[in-house]
Scaffold this motif. Structure first.
Motif, short mmCIF file in Angstrom:
data_model
loop_
_atom_site.label_atom_id
_atom_site.label_comp_id
_atom_site.label_asym_id
_atom_site.label_seq_id
_atom_site.Cartn_x
_atom_site.Cartn_y
_atom_site.Cartn_z
N SER A 199 21.82 39.36 8.47
CA SER A 199 22.31 40.03 9.67
C SER A 199 21.34 41.11 10.13
CB SER A 199 23.68 40.65 9.40
OG SER A 199 23.54 41.81 8.57
N ALA A 200 21.58 41.62 11.33
CA ALA A 200 20.74 42.70 11.86
C ALA A 200 20.80 43.93 10.97
CB ALA A 200 21.17 43.05 13.28
N ASP A 201 21.90 44.07 10.22
CA ASP A 201 22.05 45.21 9.30
C ASP A 201 21.41 44.95 7.93
OD1 ASP A 201 23.49 46.68 11.19
OD2 ASP A 201 25.38 45.74 10.59
N GLY A 202 20.88 43.76 7.73
CA GLY A 202 20.19 43.46 6.48
C GLY A 202 21.05 42.81 5.43
N ASP A 203 22.24 42.30 5.80
CA ASP A 203 23.15 41.70 4.82
C ASP A 203 23.03 40.17 4.83
OD1 ASP A 203 24.26 44.22 4.18
OD2 ASP A 203 25.57 44.10 5.94
N PRO A 204 23.07 39.52 3.65
CA PRO A 204 23.11 38.06 3.61
C PRO A 204 24.39 37.54 4.27
CG PRO A 204 22.56 38.97 1.46
CD PRO A 204 23.04 40.11 2.30
N VAL A 205 24.25 36.58 5.18
CA VAL A 205 25.41 35.99 5.84
C VAL A 205 25.24 34.48 5.91
CG1 VAL A 205 26.01 38.04 7.20
CG2 VAL A 205 24.35 36.41 8.11
N SER A 206 26.27 33.84 6.43
CA SER A 206 26.31 32.38 6.53
C SER A 206 26.40 31.77 5.13
CB SER A 206 25.11 31.84 7.32
OG SER A 206 25.28 30.48 7.64
N ALA A 207 25.70 30.66 4.91
CA ALA A 207 25.86 29.92 3.65
C ALA A 207 24.70 30.15 2.70
CB ALA A 207 25.97 28.43 3.95
N ALA A 208 25.01 30.19 1.42
CA ALA A 208 24.00 30.27 0.36
C ALA A 208 24.49 29.39 -0.79
CB ALA A 208 23.81 31.71 -0.10
N PRO A 209 23.57 28.71 -1.48
CA PRO A 209 22.13 28.67 -1.21
C PRO A 209 21.78 27.67 -0.13
CG PRO A 209 22.62 27.36 -3.14
CD PRO A 209 23.93 27.96 -2.69
N LEU A 210 20.50 27.71 0.30
CA LEU A 210 19.98 26.79 1.30
C LEU A 210 18.74 26.12 0.71
CD1 LEU A 210 21.07 26.32 4.23
CD2 LEU A 210 18.99 27.48 5.01
N SER A 211 18.75 24.79 0.64
CA SER A 211 17.68 24.08 -0.06
C SER A 211 16.34 24.19 0.65
CB SER A 211 18.05 22.61 -0.27
OG SER A 211 18.27 21.95 0.96
N TRP A 212 16.33 24.18 1.99
CA TRP A 212 15.06 24.25 2.71
C TRP A 212 14.36 25.58 2.43
CZ3 TRP A 212 14.46 23.82 8.79
CH2 TRP A 212 13.11 23.65 9.10
N THR A 213 15.11 26.67 2.50
CA THR A 213 14.51 27.97 2.20
C THR A 213 13.99 28.02 0.77
OG1 THR A 213 15.98 29.05 3.80
CG2 THR A 213 14.94 30.45 2.14
N ALA A 214 14.78 27.54 -0.17
CA ALA A 214 14.35 27.54 -1.58
C ALA A 214 13.06 26.75 -1.75
CB ALA A 214 15.45 26.96 -2.46
N ALA A 215 12.98 25.58 -1.11
CA ALA A 215 11.78 24.76 -1.22
C ALA A 215 10.56 25.47 -0.64
CB ALA A 215 12.00 23.42 -0.52
#
Length: 468
Positions: free
Chosen positions: A434-450
């Motif tokens: 988020s704009a405030d620096g907080d993790p949002v939406s879904a985790a984990p995400l395979s594309w980002t991990a890769a």
């Protein structure tokens, strides 16, 4: 000669299944367009309110729980999850814990090539990949709701990451799965259910899958050949035949851009985007790399090697006089910056690469990052993503990989630092910040991990065998 681009990216509970409402991505990218069509009435007010509302945290990680199933985990439940694990304690079935350890053991040699301060991030990214793929024919994008499907684009990056860490067997298996779900005409569904191999809806096929899957095949082949002296390339003849045929048929053998369609933004378009044209260039370059690596490839696939190379070269010229000649914007002559530009260097289209027939200017990528940077420090997908102030980790991590392959190590390290600092409480990489620096939406995400894994390999553990 290198052409440089210079200016003139287990089953879930029923309540987590897809809904019929328009996606948040469609709202975020479409509201400004809708102003002209619907006027300044209640509809645009609703759209703006939707865009401004913080995205909820759907999960902080995924893990095998005491139910015996792989499930999404919330912030409260994750407190009992052991560090560096995606398996809850005291499971009756020892299988998940044993499988997790076996996976990490297979990565141990690669992990030792990394500096100590990067190993925790590396293990976290590896565990994210493991929990999203264990027992499945290919990794799902995520575990929550609409993310629980296999996207060919994401799988391509996951296969490359697995090969880089020494798990080529798994990488080949994921690519063979894509071959098994590919249509006879070479098209890939936008996403498929890993349990049935069928598309869950009528989303249009996404043309970027073709080039990115070809890139993954070339990369995994190169890494496998360099590290083990062997390759399963022959097992993908059907995929290579169908994919290259579709790529050539729908670009008139490289003489025109790909057809208009959705890309990684997953919204309707009226013009071809960089998110399709860039991966097509990547695919054409990968065909060139595969031809050089296996001179007999095309004779068994019913093509002439010279014709393949000519088509690839023609597409490079097509791309150069359209996107390349106009500052690499989202559309051929307009649209502003797009993080899809990072596909090119991420796939090895960099100056001085052995097969880098078409290369991206490092300064151009750095400029795109600066224009797309968001309040929390990462980037949004593109200039046209005008209403959302969140940072999207797939785009951010892809740019980091591009920086690493371009030799901009300090910028790549900075991206890794940012991703490390903005993970969930379980250490997983989320889709958004988020704009405030907080993790949002879904985790984990395979594309980002890769993307994180490949970036680490480029910076520290690169085996020197990847296709450039």
């Amino acid at each position: 000669m290198t052409t440089a681009v210079r200016p003139p990216r287990g089953t879930l509970p029923r309540d987590e299944r897809d809904t019929a409402r328009p996606s948040r991505r469609a709202v975020l990218t479409g509201a400004a367009i809708g102003i002209g069509a619907i006027g300044l009435g209640s509809a645009i007010t609703t759209a703006l309110a939707e865009a401004a509302r913080p995205d909820p945290v759907r999960s902080v990680t995924a893990a095998y729980t005491r139910s015996g199933l792989r499930e999404v985990v919330d912030a409260e439940s994750v407190q009992i999850l052991p560090a560096q694990s995606r398996v809850m304690p005291d499971l009756a079935d020892p299988g998940p814990a044993l499988g997790q350890q076996e996976f990490l053991d297979g990565c141990e040699s690669w992990l030792t090539t990394l500096p100590a301060h990067r190993r925790e991030l590396a293990v976290a990214a590896l565990l994210d990949l493991w929990v999203l793929s264990d027992g499945l024919p290919a990794p799902v994008a995520g575990r929550a709701g609409a993310w629980r499907y296999v996207w060919p684009r994401d799988t391509a990056f996951c296969a490359v990451a697995l090969a880089r860490v020494g798990l080529s067997g798994l990488a080949w298996g994921h690519l063979r799965y894509l071959q098994s779900v590919q249509a006879p005409d070479g098209a890939f569904a936008a996403r498929v259910d890993p349990e049935t191999g069928l598309a869950p809806d009528d989303r249009a096929s996404q043309f970027d899958s073709l080039g990115l899957v070809l890139w993954a095949v070339a990369e995994v082949h190169a890494v496998s050949t360099a590290t083990t002296g062997g390759s399963d390339l022959g097992g993908l003849d059907d995929l290579l035949r169908r994919t290259s045929s579709r790529l050539f048929d729908l670009t008139s053998r490289g003489r025109r851009l790909p057809p208009v369609g959705p890309d990684y933004w997953e919204v309707g378009e009226s013009q071809v985007t960089l998110g399709l044209a860039g991966p097509t260039l990547v695919g054409m370059n990968s065909l060139t790399a595969l031809t050089k690596a296996d001179p007999g490839l095309w004779s068994r696939l019913g093509e002439e090697a010279d014709e393949v190379l000519r088509g690839a070269d023609d597409y490079r010229q097509t791309f150069s006089r359209t996107f390349g000649a106009n500052g690499m914007q989202r559309y051929p002559t307009s649209g502003g910056s797009d993080s899809a530009i990072a596909y090119l260097p991420a796939a090895g289209l960099v100056p001085n690469a052995e097969d880098g027939i078409y290369a991206l200017d490092p300064e151009l990528l750095a400029g795109v990052w600066d224009r797309l940077e968001q309040p929390a420090g990462g980037i949004k997908p593109g200039h046209g993503w005008i209403l959302d102030r969140s940072s999207w980790t797939p785009s951010t991590a892809l740019m980091g990989l591009g920086f690493a392959r371009l030799g901009l190590s300090a910028r790549a390290e900075s991206v890794l630092d940012w991703l490390t600092e903005h993970r969930t409480s379980a250490g997983s990489l989320p889709e958004k910040i988020s704009a405030d620096g907080d993790p949002v939406s879904a985790a984990p995400l395979s594309w980002t991990a890769a993307n994180v894994i490949i970036t680490l390999d480029e910076l520290y553990g690169h085996r020197g065998g990847a296709a450039s």
